[in-house]
Write an enzyme that holds these catalytic residues in place. Structure first.
Site, PDB file in Angstrom:
ATOM      1  N   LYS A 175      49.964  -4.086  38.985  1.00 55.18           N
ATOM      2  CA  LYS A 175      50.722  -2.834  38.930  1.00 55.18           C
ATOM      3  C   LYS A 175      51.062  -2.283  40.307  1.00 55.18           C
ATOM      4  O   LYS A 175      52.000  -1.495  40.463  1.00 55.18           O
ATOM      5  CB  LYS A 175      49.926  -1.784  38.156  1.00 55.18           C
ATOM      6  CG  LYS A 175      49.843  -2.032  36.652  1.00 55.18           C
ATOM      7  CD  LYS A 175      51.111  -1.602  35.943  1.00 55.18           C
ATOM      8  CE  LYS A 175      50.926  -1.610  34.435  1.00 55.18           C
ATOM      9  NZ  LYS A 175      52.105  -1.082  33.739  1.00 55.18           N
TER      10      LYS A 175
ATOM     11  N   SER B 145      46.216 -10.519  34.580  1.00 53.60           N
ATOM     12  CA  SER B 145      46.985  -9.373  35.053  1.00 53.60           C
ATOM     13  C   SER B 145      46.157  -8.189  35.546  1.00 53.60           C
ATOM     14  O   SER B 145      46.698  -7.291  36.169  1.00 53.60           O
ATOM     15  CB  SER B 145      47.941  -8.903  33.952  1.00 53.60           C
ATOM     16  OG  SER B 145      47.253  -8.661  32.742  1.00 53.60           O
TER      17      SER B 145
END
Length: 418
Positions: free
Chosen positions: A67, A316
């Site tokens: 992110k 992720s």
């Protein structure tokens, strides 16, 4: 629920809200300011799944998640006036940390609205890198509404965690690096929540390799994008381990992009996510959160779709509460037969437990804890139920113990984990 495959014909996204050029520009913009994480081959996971597995370790970013990429790209594109006033976002954690870390580094004040259900570790980590955290609501969507309200009241700039082309372009740099490192990947498995990562990665990957196979993965409890693209009405909601992709309403921009990109779409259950997380820790010695394990969970549980293919999987995120991690690992041991709780009916008299313990000793199964229940049981008043929590080498050893106990005349029931 069956793991239904969604086949969507590749094509151009409507009005091209996001282009490969945007992703490449983002890569230049953020170069040297985020970690260029490795893409590494896993011989063991390849042998287990029957696919050629390559892992992208985005859990090695400073804030342990991809992110950062999108947050930084969006921050760098802000006008100076907006930077001085500050930014606000709604986030379950990883977007919050990425925005707070890079905002603080750039001198931009950052306010983050998080759901009250956000793991404590994510709240603490966001505050530790300079973000001001406001807890509001029980879901991302409730936090989002409150953030948009504060945006107007405080004159801040809202940076969406996924439904923003600048953010999605930053996330797409993950695929750019993967295909630079391993150009002959023929499949990418993309975790899908709001769609920022998957739309950014899919856009640039399709531009580089038009025939690459793009497979979206969503948590079974939150099939919001799956419903939208496939036209289904599967229920949405529940307490998922993959809170990073637990989104009720998918992005408008990202859904347009993904409609023209994804070849397949898979759903993964909570137990599948838990098992994938545990296996990645055991085999690769790498810690991921629930959302971070979703891609590998999809491959593990749909092996026929990936057999023989060269598959890129994004790990992720790596932010998970330590208590929750302990629960996941213990539950995985229980599923594999290495931990068990057995309910055994006994006579309530001296020596009864000793005789049972002898059977455990003969089968080399370790007794961890013992609980007696004399009141809430179907047995006669002179009987009791003993619950024994034990540790075995594997399921075969445990099954042999249970069989031996039953041969000795004991009523034995194994407590299931789910």
């Amino acid at each position: 629920m069956d793991q239904t495959v969604l086949t969507i014909a590749p094509g151009a996204a409507e009005a091209a809200p996001l282009t490969a050029a945007d992703v490449r520009a983002a890569a230049e913009r953020i170069s040297g300011k985020v970690v260029r994480t490795p893409t590494l081959h896993s011989a063991t996971l390849s042998a287990i799944t029957g696919a050629d597995i390559w892992l992208k370790f985005e859990n090695l970013q400073f804030t342990a998640a991809y992110k950062e990429r999108g947050a930084l790209n969006a921050l760098l594109l802000l006008p100076e006036e907006a930077k001085s006033r500050g930014v606000i976002a709604a986030s379950a954690g990883n977007h919050a940390q990425g925005l707070s870390y890079h905002g603080t580094r750039l001198g931009v004040p950052v306010t983050i609205v998080m759901p009250k259900t956000t793991p404590t570790v994510k709240v603490m980590q966001t505050e530790s890198v300079g973000g001001k955290v406001v807890l509001h609501g029980e879901s991302f969507d409730e936090a989002y509404e409150h953030a948009r309200k504060l945006e107007g009241e405080l004159g801040l700039t809202f940076i969406h965690p996924f439904d923003d082309p600048h953010v999605a372009a930053g996330q797409g740099t993950v695929a750019l690096e993967m295909l630079e490192d391993v150009p002959d990947l023929d499949t990418l498995v993309l975790p899908v929540g709001g769609g920022g990562l998957s739309s950014g990665m899919g856009t640039v990957a399709r531009d580089i390799k038009p025939d690459i196979r793009l497979v979206g993965v969503e948590a079974q409890l939150y099939p919001s994008m799956y419903n939208l693209l496939k036209g289904t009405t599967l229920p949405i909601g529940g307490d998922t381990l993959a809170e990073g992709i637990a989104v009720i309403a998918p992005g408008l921009m990202t859904s347009k992009v993904l409609r023209g990109l994804l070849d397949d779409f898979l759903l993964v259950s909570e137990s599948q996510i838990e098992s994938a997380l545990a296996l990645l820790l055991q085999i690769e010695k790498t810690l991921v959160e629930g959302a971070g394990a979703a891609g590998f969970a999809a491959v593990m549980n749909n092996r026929e779709l990936f057999a023989g293919r060269k598959v890129g999987i994004v790990l992720s995120g790596g932010n998970i509460d330590t208590r929750l991690l302990a629960n996941v690992l213990l539950r995985d041991l229980a599923r594999s037969g290495r931990l068990a709780r057995l309910k055994i009916g006994l006579q309530d008299r001296a020596g009864a437990l000793f005789k049972v313990a002898k059977v455990f000793h003969e089968h080399n199964v370790n007794i961890i804890e013992v609980f007696h229940q004399r009141i809430f049981t179907h047995l006669p008043a002179k009987g009791l139920v003993t619950e024994i929590e034990c540790e075995a080498r594997d399921k075969a050893q445990l099954d042999a113990l249970v069989s031996a106990l039953r041969r000795e005349g004991y009523e034995v029931k194994q407590v299931e984990t789910e």
